[in-house]
Design an enzyme around this catalytic site. Structure first.
Site, mmCIF file in Angstrom:
data_model
loop_
_atom_site.group_PDB
_atom_site.id
_atom_site.type_symbol
_atom_site.label_atom_id
_atom_site.label_comp_id
_atom_site.label_asym_id
_atom_site.label_seq_id
_atom_site.Cartn_x
_atom_site.Cartn_y
_atom_site.Cartn_z
ATOM 1 N N GLU A 445 0.835 -1.185 0.000
ATOM 2 C CA GLU A 445 0.000 0.000 0.000
ATOM 3 C C GLU A 445 0.877 1.245 0.000
ATOM 4 O O GLU A 445 1.705 1.418 0.879
ATOM 5 C CB GLU A 445 -0.893 -0.021 1.251
ATOM 6 C CG GLU A 445 -1.639 1.256 1.481
ATOM 7 C CD GLU A 445 -2.305 1.279 2.866
ATOM 8 O OE1 GLU A 445 -2.165 0.296 3.618
ATOM 9 O OE2 GLU A 445 -2.965 2.272 3.171
ATOM 10 N N ASP A 518 -1.017 -1.098 5.838
ATOM 11 C CA ASP A 518 -0.842 -0.504 7.156
ATOM 12 C C ASP A 518 -1.802 -1.114 8.165
ATOM 13 O O ASP A 518 -2.875 -1.589 7.804
ATOM 14 C CB ASP A 518 -1.108 1.005 7.085
ATOM 15 C CG ASP A 518 0.095 1.741 6.525
ATOM 16 O OD1 ASP A 518 1.217 1.250 6.729
ATOM 17 O OD2 ASP A 518 -0.097 2.793 5.891
ATOM 18 N N ASP A 520 -3.914 0.156 9.993
ATOM 19 C CA ASP A 520 -4.937 1.130 10.383
ATOM 20 C C ASP A 520 -6.219 0.854 9.594
ATOM 21 O O ASP A 520 -6.316 -0.140 8.884
ATOM 22 C CB ASP A 520 -4.438 2.564 10.142
ATOM 23 C CG ASP A 520 -4.088 2.817 8.684
ATOM 24 O OD1 ASP A 520 -4.439 1.978 7.820
ATOM 25 O OD2 ASP A 520 -3.465 3.842 8.394
ATOM 26 N N ASP A 522 -7.629 2.367 7.036
ATOM 27 C CA ASP A 522 -7.493 2.348 5.577
ATOM 28 C C ASP A 522 -6.847 1.051 5.110
ATOM 29 O O ASP A 522 -7.258 0.443 4.127
ATOM 30 C CB ASP A 522 -6.645 3.529 5.098
ATOM 31 C CG ASP A 522 -7.427 4.836 5.194
ATOM 32 O OD1 ASP A 522 -8.676 4.763 5.292
ATOM 33 O OD2 ASP A 522 -6.785 5.904 5.190
#
Ligand code: 0RA
Length: 655
Positions: A445, A518, A520, A522
């Protein structure tokens, strides 16, 4: 007289010795068997992760389901208790309590102490058993610190208890009950020494499977109660319509070609067959097959029988109804299946499970059984409902036109060989080895993380394909648009497998496809989207076990020259507690992959020596697909519910 008496006493003593010997011998065997289970639990339940933990519950429920299939139990109640143990209660005959001649022990004890004892004694003729599982209650017992069984049978109540698989409370009658009260109650406590990752049962996983079992066993009532919650409510799963209701459930909120799903059942040569199907107006094909309640992700003979029959019946009908002319080619199976939601369930007396994940039904008589049971009724249905018949055929024709148009377009742009470097996407940093079995493709990503990954990687084995996060706005983009997306197409090109009907897993240029996003919200979105994509468009990659998720750490602690990577706040706390106060430990929290320099990224996430990879199972990908549907769906209700439910999880990742 005196002689007779002493002879009798001698005989009695001999008999006792004999029984004691058998007992000792069988006990030794028992302990040996259960020791083996504790030594290599993975051999019996797959793994000791959360998946293995839940396997214990499936194992116990399976026994009660068998009692249902034998025609006795009507209800199974599953409870997670306040103390984290699980109770499964059924209203079947109750496990037999009589002393067995061979062992001199109560049957009830044997069921829980001898490997593979379930179903092997007592006879009783034809019996369908939950094939893949069914390794027996004794495995659960061996992997539990404590297990207690209560049996109600013939107006009596019996109890027995175990500790790490060993009898600690011999079976005895503990009371009486009304004659109409009968059944079995099993309560067990998973052993934390075995399930070192977690011993906490996940209510979502439990409910999902319990609901599925309710759909697959029509009329059977299953309940779920989670007593760990302050307000413990009981969910009831009970579907008189069985898999017909399953199909309706899967199609909820979607436009359908006809109102009620078609449902067919039959029995051929001892094989029970059920098929339910309904067409949506969409393009997604959902075909779920089960054998003895096991989701056969890899399909098999029952699936083949269904596909062949569906294709033949629809084409026959199309010709008979003159929708297809004599000179017209038949519609392909794939085109006929576009938009279908179908569930095929067989119960086979002797199922053979094959394939990479043992989820492929090998019995060829299941193919005949499904074909026979389904084709006749379905053919009659089309004749009696010509407007539905016409809609199905026309939908197939539409699919055919779209497919040929897409194929033509693809042929123009398609690269000739996966290995032709010139045709590989520009963003791909390929690895130098041509051996797929040692080649890994990291899907990363963001360009900055992509850059670090390119510098930090091992060039021989690791290829990097950066993907922009922005395009992957999961909530808004439709799958069509996602597939049209350049980055996604690059992925298929890099992979070398082709796409759609041309997809060929044997052409995969990498045997590890590693999603690196990641930790998180997203990142979770992108991971969900990619998994959905893989699940729907390159499922063989998942079935072959080629798809992985990289788990980058959240923290680095440096003290002097010592570096340590940690995943959670708890781990960080614990680790800091073990350190000397000086020199002062420096804690770094990684916000994202992009913040790591190439060496850190290599060390923490890419180096095969240290990295943690989770292999994606078909079940896991299927869940992602469901979540994706939910996030994409037009209905606000379920989406909000999902986000609220997972808010805690999301916060954890974001903290
Ligand atoms: C009758 C005979 C047998 C087992 C059962 C009843 C029985 C087992 C279980 C396990 C959980 N609930 C149950 N309820 C009944 C002997 C096994 C056989 O031969 O099938």
């Amino acid at each position: 007289m005196a002689e007779d008496k002493s002879k009798a006493a001698l005989n009695k003593a001999k008999d006792f010795e004999k029984r004691a010997d058998t007992y000792n011998a069988s006990q030794i065997q028992v302990l040996g068997g259960l020791e083996a289970v504790r030594k290599r639990p993975g051999m019996y339940i797959g793994s000791t992760s959360s998946q293995g933990l839940h396997h214990l519950v499936w194992e116990i429920i399976d026994n009660s389901i068998d009692e249902r299939l034998a025609g006795f139990a009507t209800k199974i109640e599953i409870t997670v208790n306040e103390d984290g143990s699980v109770t499964v209660q059924d209203d079947g005959r109750g496990i037999p309590v009589d002393i067995q001649a061979k062992t001199g022990r109560p049957a009830l004890e044997t069921v829980f102490t001898v490997l593979h004892a379930g179903g092997k004694f007592g006879g009783g003729g034809y019996k369908v058993s939950g094939g893949l599982h069914g390794v027996g209650a004794s495995v659960v017992n061996a992997l539990s610190t404590k297990l207690e069984v209560t049996v109600m049978r013939d107006g009596k109540k019996y109890a027995i208890s175990f500790d790490h698989g060993r009898v600690v409370g011999e079976m005895k009658q503990v009371g009486t009950v009304p004659l109409e009260e009968h059944g079995t109650i099993v309560r067990f406590y998973p052993d934390p020494d075995i399930f070192t990752e977690t011993t906490t049962f996940d209510d979502k996983i439990l409910k999902n499977r319990i609901r599925e079992l309710a759909f697959l066993n029509k009329g059977l009532k299953l309940t779920f109660t989670d007593k760990r919650k302050e307000s413990a409510e009981t969910d009831v799963y009970h579907f008189e319509g069985g898999i017909k209701e399953y199909v309706a459930f899967l199609n909820k909120g979607q436009e359908v070609l006809f109102d009620e799903p078609i449902y067919v059942e039959g029995n051929y040569e001892g094989i029970d067959v059920e098929v339910a199907l309904q067409y949506t107006n969409g393009y997604k094909t959902t075909l779920m097959t089960f054998a003895n309640n096991i989701h056969t992700y890899e399909g098999g003979m029952h699936e083949a029988g269904f596909k062949t029959a569906l294709t033949r019946v629809v084409n026959d009908y199309a010709h008979k109804a003159k929708i297809l002319k004599d000179k017209d080619d038949n519609l392909s199976g794939e085109d006929i299946r576009e938009g279908i939601t179908a569930v095929v369930s067989v119960k086979h007396p002797n199922p053979q499970f094959e394939g990479q994940t043992k989820t492929k039904l090998g019995n060829s008589d299941a193919r005949t059984a499904v074909d026979r049971a389904f084709s006749e009724t379905f053919s009659r249905f089309l004749m009696e409902n010509p407007s539905v018949g016409r809609k199905i055929v026309e939908k197939g024709q539409l699919a055919e036109r779209a497919r040929t148009a897409a194929k033509r377009a693809r042929e123009v742009t398609r690269k000739k060989s996966g290995l032709e470097i010139a045709n590989l996407p520009g963003k791909l940093a390929d690895n130098t080895s041509n051996d797929p079995s040692i080649s890994e493709l990291f899907i990363v990503e963001g360009n900055s993380a992509g850059g670090s990954a390119k510098q930090g990687r091992s060039r021989l084995t690791q290829a990097i394909l950066p993907i922009r996060g922005k395009i992957l706005n999961v909530e808004k983009a439709s799958m069509d648009r996602i597939l049209a997306n350049q980055e996604i197409r690059s992925l298929f090109t890099a992979l070398g497998t082709g796409f759609g009907a041309d997809f060929d897993v044997s052409k995969a240029r990498y045997h590890k496809l590693i999603i690196m996003t990641d930790a998180d919200v997203d990142g979770a979105h992108i991971r969900t989207l990619l998994l959905t994509l893989f699940y729907n468009y390159m499922r063989p990659m998942i079935e072959k076990g080629y798809v992985y998720i990289a788990r980058p750490p959240l923290y680095q602690v440096r003290q002097g020259k010592v570096e340590k990577y940690l995943d959670t706040d708890e781990e960080l706390h614990d680790y800091l507690g073990t350190l000397q106060p000086s020199p002062k430990p420096i804690v770094q929290r990684y916000k994202g992959l992009g913040e790591m320099d190439p060496e850190q990224l290599w060390e923490t996430t890419m180096n095969p020596e240290n990295r943690r990879l989770d292999r994606v199972s078909p079940e896991y990908a299927e869940d992602a697909d469901k979540i994706f549907d939910l996030l994409m769906g037009n209905e606000v209700g379920p989406r909000r519910e999902f986000i609220e439910k997972n808010a805690k999880y999301v916060e954890n990742l974001d903290a």
